[in-house]
Scaffold this motif. Structure first.
Motif, PDB file in Angstrom:
ATOM      1  N   ASN A 352       0.912  -1.300  -0.095  1.00 13.78           N
ATOM      2  CA  ASN A 352       0.004   0.266   0.066  1.00 13.78           C
ATOM      3  C   ASN A 352       0.857   1.211  -0.015  1.00 13.78           C
ATOM      4  N   ASN A 353       2.039   1.081  -0.021  1.00 16.11           N
ATOM      5  CA  ASN A 353       2.828   2.357  -0.196  1.00 16.11           C
ATOM      6  C   ASN A 353       4.371   1.969  -1.081  1.00 16.11           C
ATOM      7  N   GLY A 354       4.400   0.978  -1.626  1.00 15.75           N
ATOM      8  CA  GLY A 354       5.341   0.667  -2.665  1.00 15.75           C
ATOM      9  C   GLY A 354       6.793   0.479  -2.147  1.00 15.75           C
ATOM     10  N   THR A 355       6.914   0.330  -0.517  1.00 19.64           N
ATOM     11  CA  THR A 355       8.117  -0.141   0.021  1.00 19.64           C
ATOM     12  C   THR A 355       8.214  -1.273   0.917  1.00 19.64           C
ATOM     13  N   VAL A 356       6.867  -1.482   1.608  1.00 19.91           N
ATOM     14  CA  VAL A 356       6.758  -2.783   2.399  1.00 19.91           C
ATOM     15  C   VAL A 356       5.802  -3.610   1.737  1.00 19.91           C
ATOM     16  N   TRP A 357       6.018  -4.996   1.530  1.00 21.99           N
ATOM     17  CA  TRP A 357       5.697  -5.797   0.446  1.00 21.99           C
ATOM     18  C   TRP A 357       5.070  -7.039   1.218  1.00 21.99           C
ATOM     19  N   THR A 358       3.980  -7.470   0.877  1.00 25.02           N
ATOM     20  CA  THR A 358       3.430  -8.655   1.200  1.00 25.02           C
ATOM     21  C   THR A 358       3.508  -9.833   0.068  1.00 25.02           C
ATOM     22  N   LYS A 359       4.067 -10.707   0.151  1.00 21.13           N
ATOM     23  CA  LYS A 359       3.960 -11.898  -0.774  1.00 21.13           C
ATOM     24  C   LYS A 359       2.740 -12.371  -0.860  1.00 21.13           C
ATOM     25  N   GLN A 360       2.362 -12.785  -2.136  1.00 21.49           N
ATOM     26  CA  GLN A 360       0.957 -13.384  -2.587  1.00 21.49           C
ATOM     27  C   GLN A 360       1.054 -14.789  -2.979  1.00 21.49           C
ATOM     28  N   THR A 361       2.095 -15.102  -3.615  1.00 20.01           N
ATOM     29  CA  THR A 361       2.172 -16.223  -4.381  1.00 20.01           C
ATOM     30  C   THR A 361       3.370 -17.108  -3.331  1.00 20.01           C
ATOM     31  N   ILE A 362       2.838 -17.699  -2.135  1.00 23.91           N
ATOM     32  CA  ILE A 362       3.710 -18.417  -1.202  1.00 23.91           C
ATOM     33  C   ILE A 362       3.822 -19.537  -1.849  1.00 23.91           C
ATOM     34  N   ASP A 363       2.951 -20.313  -2.408  1.00 19.42           N
ATOM     35  CA  ASP A 363       3.136 -21.876  -2.645  1.00 19.42           C
ATOM     36  C   ASP A 363       3.114 -22.330  -4.086  1.00 19.42           C
ATOM     37  N   ASN A 364       2.728 -21.537  -4.761  1.00 21.40           N
ATOM     38  CA  ASN A 364       2.949 -21.667  -6.227  1.00 21.40           C
ATOM     39  C   ASN A 364       2.924 -20.366  -7.235  1.00 21.40           C
ATOM     40  N   PRO A 365       3.785 -20.645  -8.242  1.00 22.40           N
ATOM     41  CA  PRO A 365       4.140 -19.217  -8.981  1.00 22.40           C
ATOM     42  C   PRO A 365       3.018 -19.280  -9.906  1.00 22.40           C
ATOM     43  N   LEU A 366       2.815 -18.196 -10.572  1.00 23.31           N
ATOM     44  CA  LEU A 366       1.911 -17.633 -11.404  1.00 23.31           C
ATOM     45  C   LEU A 366       2.091 -18.170 -12.997  1.00 23.31           C
ATOM     46  N   MET A 367       3.449 -18.488 -13.129  1.00 16.92           N
ATOM     47  CA  MET A 367       3.956 -19.196 -14.433  1.00 16.92           C
ATOM     48  C   MET A 367       5.106 -19.684 -14.347  1.00 16.92           C
ATOM     49  N   GLU A 368       5.621 -20.738 -14.722  1.00 13.95           N
ATOM     50  CA  GLU A 368       6.829 -21.666 -14.710  1.00 13.95           C
ATOM     51  C   GLU A 368       7.623 -21.612 -16.058  1.00 13.95           C
ATOM     52  N   ASP A 369       8.647 -22.102 -16.032  1.00 12.65           N
ATOM     53  CA  ASP A 369       9.591 -22.157 -17.336  1.00 12.65           C
ATOM     54  C   ASP A 369       8.841 -23.421 -18.115  1.00 12.65           C
ATOM     55  N   GLY A 370       9.280 -23.537 -19.684  1.00 14.73           N
ATOM     56  CA  GLY A 370       8.495 -24.374 -20.497  1.00 14.73           C
ATOM     57  C   GLY A 370       8.836 -25.781 -20.223  1.00 14.73           C
ATOM     58  N   ALA A 371       7.974 -26.672 -21.068  1.00 14.89           N
ATOM     59  CA  ALA A 371       8.261 -27.965 -21.096  1.00 14.89           C
ATOM     60  C   ALA A 371       9.729 -28.360 -21.912  1.00 14.89           C
ATOM     61  N   VAL A 372      10.127 -29.378 -21.736  1.00 12.41           N
ATOM     62  CA  VAL A 372      11.396 -29.937 -22.396  1.00 12.41           C
ATOM     63  C   VAL A 372      10.754 -29.723 -23.780  1.00 12.41           C
ATOM     64  N   GLY A 373      11.931 -29.227 -24.463  1.00 10.39           N
ATOM     65  CA  GLY A 373      11.944 -28.976 -26.039  1.00 10.39           C
ATOM     66  C   GLY A 373      11.446 -27.676 -26.350  1.00 10.39           C
ATOM     67  N   THR A 374      11.082 -26.695 -25.517  1.00  8.12           N
ATOM     68  CA  THR A 374      10.246 -25.484 -25.791  1.00  8.12           C
ATOM     69  C   THR A 374      11.676 -24.314 -25.764  1.00  8.12           C
ATOM     70  N   TRP A 375      11.162 -23.314 -26.107  1.00  9.84           N
ATOM     71  CA  TRP A 375      12.317 -22.212 -26.132  1.00  9.84           C
ATOM     72  C   TRP A 375      12.616 -21.764 -24.733  1.00  9.84           C
ATOM     73  N   ASP A 376      11.658 -22.210 -23.760  1.00  9.72           N
ATOM     74  CA  ASP A 376      11.981 -21.206 -22.569  1.00  9.72           C
ATOM     75  C   ASP A 376      12.101 -22.547 -21.431  1.00  9.72           C
ATOM     76  N   GLU A 377      12.512 -23.694 -21.949  1.00 14.34           N
ATOM     77  CA  GLU A 377      12.718 -24.887 -20.986  1.00 14.34           C
ATOM     78  C   GLU A 377      13.572 -24.812 -19.819  1.00 14.34           C
ATOM     79  N   SER A 378      14.842 -23.932 -20.056  1.00 17.54           N
ATOM     80  CA  SER A 378      15.738 -23.952 -19.124  1.00 17.54           C
ATOM     81  C   SER A 378      15.416 -22.800 -17.985  1.00 17.54           C
ATOM     82  N   SER A 379      14.748 -21.659 -18.466  1.00 17.09           N
ATOM     83  CA  SER A 379      14.413 -20.616 -17.534  1.00 17.09           C
ATOM     84  C   SER A 379      13.558 -19.894 -18.126  1.00 17.09           C
TER      85      SER A 379
END
Length: 586
Positions: A352-379
């Protein structure tokens, strides 16, 4: 191996994931010409000493520098004067003042510098196929440096991102034993001023953040106060002083419209556990080191996750936006885990002020790197998020790497913070130019993500960093001959125009109905168009012609109130959307 220390093997050289390169000074000059909503770039010699593209009287823009004039006026005090007198082009001596055989652009010709016979639309001294004044309807590229065959702008092959000439010539010093570097640009538009913040090395010989400004995206001025920010010597980010460490990286300059302040976000590496975390600094004016003060007494503002969480190894690459409606700051970041197979993901925190933050994605990310064989499989990391008010969606570019750890830039979208991200099916939207590593200024080792800026409703700039090895050279093992530049690419939304019907209508069942319009794009025939009904589903996928015209004629719409949604999508992932309400009566 921890996820932040992934190394790559390419051309017999071990290369750290955070590129450490030798930046040589490259003369970067080019011209930015606005034609409607499309930007064109050409050699900046055409600005510094050549024809003035500000043909309109009065002579009001000091950044538009003319070649000659016959009335001696200099209304904008820039030195040269504009050809205001309509009789200027009637004098034969004015048509080709430098005698190179080409007419000045001030009189409708092709010579962008009529004071220099070596600069014209035919000049190609380095043999790269690009002329210094190469501006035509089909070829919107230009040669930025006719002494270096690797420095030139892109040719628009389709409706996607068009890479321009490098935008900043930045000096840097070595970081101790590390090679020179200028990387990780963030481009910000503040009123009529463009600001780019980047990671580099200065007189302190350590990784710090520099800043340069421009009013026209052509000529850039480095801050005399560089570096504008670096780690506190007694703070958590002291680890950046270690040679070979991750250092202080990924600057994100944010203008807080609520507080009328600036916040500089970054990630840095602590000495204690060698893990990257996110910090910030605040200032009323962004231009000087002395103006900035560390947030929260210099402590990290977003920390790595607890043991066993998806981001328990590192958090990095902050990107911040502010939501006026909810009065909430949103910070997006990338992280990875320690145990098992390394998985990169995108996280989210709120404030609420840009400097003190609360994590919302504690257990799971919003998106992950790609499957094997895709352009973003490593990161998949370093998100840069922008809200697009036209389609009411969030756009996120990010940096991905394939199995060879070659970096490219991808695009994802989501409707609201906290929603899962959807990757664009046509990813990557920008990658290394391809071919041998000496083919172009952004060929070698891929491209590194910057950020997105909207200059108007339909025009987007994407900053990035590109690398190359000088022609006929092989990369040195320590990368001392790898040159890195900061550049940007341009793309325009494939916007709908002249839609018919343009108001809600009522039609009798069985009556032929035509839906038609124009796609405003450089290559409209390469844009995908879909027409859908909320009642009848997909109606058509018409292909626009070379003028952008498309249509659908149908008499089979079912009875009821239809919301017709038209969507356009270009090869760079940009969209437009329009709706029409059609009521079909029995």
């Amino acid at each position: 191996m921890p996820c932040y220390a992934v190394r790559r093997r390419r051309d017999q050289a071990w290369i750290l994931q955070d590129y450490i390169v030798d930046v040589k000074s490259v003369k970067i000059t080019f011209l930015f010409v606005t034609l409607g909503l499309l930007f064109l770039l050409a050699h900046s010699a055409c600005i510094a000493t050549g024809a003035d593209y500000n043909y309109q009287w009065p002579d009001a823009d000091p950044t538009d520098i003319p070649a000659s004039d016959d009335d001696g006026d200099d209304d904008d005090d820039d030195g040269p004067v504009v050809a205001e007198d309509p009789a200027f082009c009637e004098l034969e001596a004015n048509l080709d003042a430098d005698g190179d055989g080409e007419t000045t652009t001030a009189c409708g010709g092709t010579d962008c510098d009529d004071s220099n016979a070596d600069i014209n639309a035919s000049a190609d001294e380095d043999g790269d196929g690009y002329a210094l004044c190469d501006i035509t309807a089909e070829n919107k590229a230009a040669d930025c440096d006719d002494a270096n065959p690797l420095i030139y702008a892109d040719l628009p092959a389709d409706s996607g991102w068009v890479r321009q000439c490098p935008i900043v010539e930045i000096d840097s010093l070595a970081c101790g034993e590390e090679p020179h570097q200028n990387i990780q640009p963030t481009l910000l538009k503040i009123d009529d001023l463009y600001v780019v913040v980047y990671r580099s090395c200065f007189s302190n010989a350590v990784r710090s953040f520099g800043l340069a400004t421009s009013t026209n995206l052509l000529t850039w001025t480095e801050s005399a106060e560089n570096p504008i920010w670096g780690p506190l010597q007694d703070g958590w980010d002291i680890g950046w002083t270690k040679v070979g460490s991750a250092g202080m990286s990924q600057p994100w300059l944010f203008y807080d419209t609520v507080l009328d302040d600036y916040i500089l976000y970054f990630h840095a590496q602590a000495n204690a556990d060698n893990k990257r975390q996110i910090g910030c600094a605040t200032a009323n004016d962004y231009g000087s080191f002395d103006d900035w003060g560390a947030c929260d007494d210099g402590a990290p503002v977003v920390t790595k996750g607890a043991g066993g969480k998806w981001d328990d190894n590192t958090v990095q690459g902050p990107s911040v936006i502010y939501d006026d409606e909810t009065e909430t700051y949103h910070l997006f970041y990338s992280g990875c885990n320690i145990a098992g197979d390394v998985v990169w993901g995108m996280g989210w925190a709120t404030s609420n002020n840009g400097t003190v933050w609360t994590k919302q994605t504690i257990d799971n990310p919003l998106m992950e790197d790609g499957a094997v064989g895709t352009w973003d499989e490593s990161s998949a990391k370093f998100p840069a998020v922008l809200y697009d008010p036209v389609i009411e969606q969030y756009l996120a570019i990010y940096e991905g790497a394939d199995s060879d750890l070659m970096d490219a830039i991808g695009l994802a979208s989501f409707d609201a913070p906290g929603d899962a991200w959807t990757k664009y099916a046509g990813n990557p939207i920008l990658e290394g130019y391809g071919g041998d590593h000496w083919e172009r200024w952004d060929s070698y080792l891929g491209v590194n993500v910057g950020n997105l800026v909207m200059t108007d409703d339909n025009t987007f700039l994407m900053s990035y960093a590109g690398q190359y090895v000088p022609e006929d050279e092989e990369p040195e093992e320590d990368l001392s001959n790898v040159i890195i530049n900061i550049g940007f690419a341009i793309n325009r939304r494939p916007a709908f125009q002249n839609l018919t019907p343009n108001t809600d209508i009522i039609v009798d069942s069985g009556t032929p109905l035509t839906i038609e319009g124009i796609i405003n794009d450089d290559k409209p025939q390469t844009v995908d168009v879909t027409i859908e009904s909320n009642l009848d589903g997909l109606l058509a996928e018409p292909t626009p012609n070379n003028s952008g015209y498309f249509y659908l004629t149908t008499s089979t719409l079912s009875t009821g109130v239809h919301t017709i949604t038209l969507t356009s999508l270009d090869s760079g992932g940009l969209r437009d959307r329009a709706t029409i309400q059609i009521t079909i009566t029995e």
